[in-house]
Scaffold this motif. Structure first.
Motif, PDB file in Angstrom:
ATOM      1  N   GLY A  10      38.512  44.772  35.879  1.00 40.54           N
ATOM      2  CA  GLY A  10      37.385  43.982  36.360  1.00 40.54           C
ATOM      3  C   GLY A  10      36.832  43.099  35.265  1.00 40.54           C
ATOM      4  O   GLY A  10      37.464  42.888  34.223  1.00 40.54           O
ATOM      5  N   ALA A  11      35.643  42.583  35.498  1.00 41.72           N
ATOM      6  CA  ALA A  11      34.990  41.678  34.552  1.00 41.72           C
ATOM      7  C   ALA A  11      33.508  42.005  34.509  1.00 41.72           C
ATOM      8  O   ALA A  11      32.978  42.686  35.384  1.00 41.72           O
ATOM      9  CB  ALA A  11      35.193  40.234  34.979  1.00 41.72           C
ATOM     10  N   ASP A  12      32.834  41.505  33.459  1.00 38.23           N
ATOM     11  CA  ASP A  12      31.386  41.671  33.381  1.00 38.23           C
ATOM     12  C   ASP A  12      30.714  40.303  33.510  1.00 38.23           C
ATOM     13  O   ASP A  12      31.387  39.274  33.550  1.00 38.23           O
ATOM     14  CB  ASP A  12      30.978  42.388  32.094  1.00 38.23           C
ATOM     15  N   HIS A  16      33.656  38.811  29.885  1.00 34.19           N
ATOM     16  CA  HIS A  16      34.750  39.654  29.404  1.00 34.19           C
ATOM     17  C   HIS A  16      35.574  40.137  30.595  1.00 34.19           C
ATOM     18  O   HIS A  16      35.020  40.463  31.637  1.00 34.19           O
ATOM     19  CB  HIS A  16      34.209  40.867  28.637  1.00 34.19           C
ATOM     20  N   VAL A  17      36.896  40.181  30.425  1.00 35.17           N
ATOM     21  CA  VAL A  17      37.788  40.578  31.518  1.00 35.17           C
ATOM     22  C   VAL A  17      38.678  41.727  31.058  1.00 35.17           C
ATOM     23  O   VAL A  17      39.295  41.663  30.001  1.00 35.17           O
ATOM     24  CB  VAL A  17      38.667  39.391  31.968  1.00 35.17           C
ATOM     25  N   TRP A  18      38.738  42.779  31.875  1.00 35.88           N
ATOM     26  CA  TRP A  18      39.625  43.912  31.670  1.00 35.88           C
ATOM     27  C   TRP A  18      40.717  43.772  32.735  1.00 35.88           C
ATOM     28  O   TRP A  18      40.481  44.070  33.907  1.00 35.88           O
ATOM     29  CB  TRP A  18      38.862  45.227  31.818  1.00 35.88           C
ATOM     30  N   PRO A  19      41.922  43.289  32.351  1.00 34.88           N
ATOM     31  CA  PRO A  19      42.952  42.958  33.336  1.00 34.88           C
ATOM     32  C   PRO A  19      43.560  44.150  34.071  1.00 34.88           C
ATOM     33  O   PRO A  19      44.118  43.985  35.148  1.00 34.88           O
ATOM     34  CB  PRO A  19      44.019  42.233  32.518  1.00 34.88           C
TER      35      PRO A  19
END
Length: 96
Positions: A10-12, A16-19
């Motif tokens: 997800g993303a914040d 920032h992105v957590w793929p």
């Protein structure tokens, strides 16, 4: 700067992105880190970096805490203990 892990992709709102699930992202802003960690049940956690060792004699750079491979042919590396095996019985040859 901190490494922040997110349990699910997800993303914040800071961009920032957590793929993928369990991905780790560097976050530079202390306020953003605090805000993410304060969200209950969001799955954020801080990843602790390995501690760097002080330089030793003959090693001007020291250890940066990264994992590296060991050359088994290196004289300073100890061999693992040998496995014990059961002794085999030998039979005497039959006289002809």
């Amino acid at each position: 700067m901190a490494l922040i892990r997110k349990n699910s992709a997800g993303a914040d709102s800071f961009g920032h992105v957590w793929p993928e699930d369990g991905a780790v992202v560097e976050v530079d802003d202390a306020e953003q880190i605090a805000a993410l960690m304060a969200i209950p049940d969001a799955g954020f956690s801080e990843v602790i970096r390995p501690a760097a060792k002080a330089p030793e004699d003959g090693d001007p750079k020291g250890d940066d805490g990264e994992i590296s491979e060991v050359d088994p042919k290196d004289e300073n590396v100890e061999a693992p203990p040998a496995k014990k095996t059961a002794a085999r019985k030998t039979t005497a040859a039959k006289p002809e």
